[in-house]
Design an enzyme around this catalytic site. Structure first.
Site, PDB file in Angstrom:
ATOM      1  N   HIS A 105       0.825  -1.201   0.000  1.00 33.23           N
ATOM      2  CA  HIS A 105       0.000   0.000   0.000  1.00 33.23           C
ATOM      3  C   HIS A 105       0.871   1.270   0.000  1.00 33.23           C
ATOM      4  O   HIS A 105       1.821   1.364  -0.747  1.00 33.23           O
ATOM      5  CB  HIS A 105      -0.987  -0.034   1.159  1.00 33.23           C
ATOM      6  CG  HIS A 105      -2.088  -1.050   0.970  1.00 33.23           C
ATOM      7  ND1 HIS A 105      -3.031  -1.356   1.915  1.00 33.23           N
ATOM      8  CD2 HIS A 105      -2.405  -1.848  -0.097  1.00 33.23           C
ATOM      9  CE1 HIS A 105      -3.873  -2.269   1.474  1.00 33.23           C
ATOM     10  NE2 HIS A 105      -3.508  -2.595   0.244  1.00 33.23           N
ATOM     11  N   SER A 106       0.560   2.229   0.858  1.00 30.91           N
ATOM     12  CA  SER A 106       1.249   3.522   0.768  1.00 30.91           C
ATOM     13  C   SER A 106       2.678   3.522   1.291  1.00 30.91           C
ATOM     14  O   SER A 106       3.363   4.544   1.171  1.00 30.91           O
ATOM     15  CB  SER A 106       0.446   4.603   1.491  1.00 30.91           C
ATOM     16  OG  SER A 106      -0.669   4.976   0.705  1.00 30.91           O
ATOM     17  N   ALA A 107       3.141   2.416   1.839  1.00 25.47           N
ATOM     18  CA  ALA A 107       4.584   2.336   2.087  1.00 25.47           C
ATOM     19  C   ALA A 107       5.347   2.467   0.773  1.00 25.47           C
ATOM     20  O   ALA A 107       6.528   2.808   0.761  1.00 25.47           O
ATOM     21  CB  ALA A 107       4.937   1.031   2.791  1.00 25.47           C
TER      22      ALA A 107
END
Length: 385
Positions: free
Chosen positions: A70-72
């Site tokens: 995801h947003s990592a």
């Protein structure tokens, strides 16, 4: 689920609290399958994995199991403009239109490159959301859109649009997609299992992911969100819902989705490679010099945005592409910079202690910035120092 005795991997002397916290995540916090890796001064001191490779399966998580993070992914993507700046190929204070002429329209003429990196561009949502198979249209759609606020005057989390904005900027500057640049310049030279756009030859690597609920007996923080936050997520017309809904109905387990370059939310990695990536940003790794100079590290973690976030509806702090340590997104210390992923994943570096951290999971719990499983591991790392 109690996996005591079945956690695989190694910990260096003194880092046993991290193993205890990792085991505790399965016993107390609803973990299904996960991995965590920690480097210190370029040396791997924690490397653990356990559970099942699929959130809904029984096959064991293996040493090289990868997952969508995801947003990592944003923290990985952000390094590319910084490296281009470090090489003299990109001016962070130049208007975006210098590199992407079509962008300087509809009130975006004075948007700077640094505004894209720090969520200040005013384009957190597409006016007309796109399905995953039509994302080639995203850059043109953003160039033709009027910002929700005057660029540079406020900040709001660009959940999906962040990746399309940075991806097009990198393509205009280098002639390569962001995922290809990452692969050729960073991941392959360092031997990292880290992709933005999964190659067909690696399609077998990720496990299936899905939502999970922590057990009712969980000792994790279960604070009720503020009414304003709940209302924003519940209202289809809110900037919050529109930002997270700019990508329509993604099937994150579909091979076609995983092969798509999504620099904001679709990166796939092992915990080992996420941690190694951050270790390589701040110091030498396996005979390679640091990717970032001290001056560029200072740029990455210098506060660019702070205070009320127009999308997340909480106070957030951002440097140039990286979330910074704050109550909403706790990292190891005030010197840390990195990025969480919605539902659990987390990766960051802490230059002062020399720590680089990567955590991936296949069971995504509610939350965007401070998953209790990741936070238990961060607290254990802090206790080990």
């Amino acid at each position: 689920m109690d996996v005591q005795g079945s956690v695989q991997g190694t910990v260096a002397p003194g880092y046993e609290p991290v193993r205890d916290a990792f085991t505790g995540n399965f016993a107390k916090r609803g973990e299904r399958g996960a991995a965590v890796t920690v480097y210190r001064h370029g040396e791997r001191v924690v490397d653990l994995w356990a559970g099942t490779r699929d959130v809904d399966g029984t096959a064991p998580w293996e040493r090289d199991t990868a997952q969508i993070v995801h947003s990592a992914t944003k923290g990985v993507a952000a390094a590319i403009p910084l490296l281009l700046h470090q090489r003299g190929e990109l001016d962070l204070d130049a208007p975006v239109g210098t590199y992407w002429p079509e962008y300087k329209a509809y009130g975006k003429e004075h948007t700077l490159v640094r505004h894209l990196l720090s969520h200040r561009a005013g384009l957190p949502a597409l006016d007309h959301p796109l399905p995953a198979h039509a994302l080639d249209a995203a850059p043109d759609a953003l160039a033709a859109q009027t910002p929700a606020w005057e660029p540079g005057t406020a900040h709001g989390y660009h959940a999906h649009t962040y990746g399309w904005l940075l991806g097009e900027l990198v393509r205009r500057v280098t002639g390569r997609t962001l995922g290809r640049w990452l692969d050729e310049e960073v991941a392959r030279p360092l031997g990292l299992d880290l992709w933005v756009g999964l190659p067909p030859a690696e399609a077998h690597r990720p496990g299936r992911t899905g939502p999970v609920e922590p057990p009712a007996s969980s000792s994790s923080l279960r604070l009720r969100p503020k009414r304003a936050v709940s209302d924003a997520y519940a209202n289809p017309a809110s900037l919050t819902r529109r930002a997270f809904g700019s990508l329509l109905n993604p099937d994150e387990n579909a091979p076609a989705y995983r092969a798509t370059e999504l620099p904001a939310s679709g990166g796939i990695a092992t915990a080992r490679s996420l941690a190694a990536f951050y270790a390589a940003l701040i110091g030498p790794l396996s005979g390679h010099p640091p990717l970032l100079t001290p001056a560029t590290i200072d740029l990455a973690r210098a506060e660019e945005s702070a205070g009320p976030d127009r999308v997340l509806i909480v106070n957030t702090r951002f440097g140039l592409g990286y979330m910074l340590h704050s109550p909403a997104s706790p990292l190891l210390s005030p010197s840390s910079f990195g990025h969480p992923g919605r539902g659990g994943p987390l990766a960051f570096a802490d230059p002062e202690s020399g720590i680089a951290f990567g955590y991936v999971t296949n069971g995504f719990q509610k939350g965007v910035t401070a998953d209790p499983r990741a936070q238990a591991l961060v607290r254990a790392v802090r206790a080990a120092l």
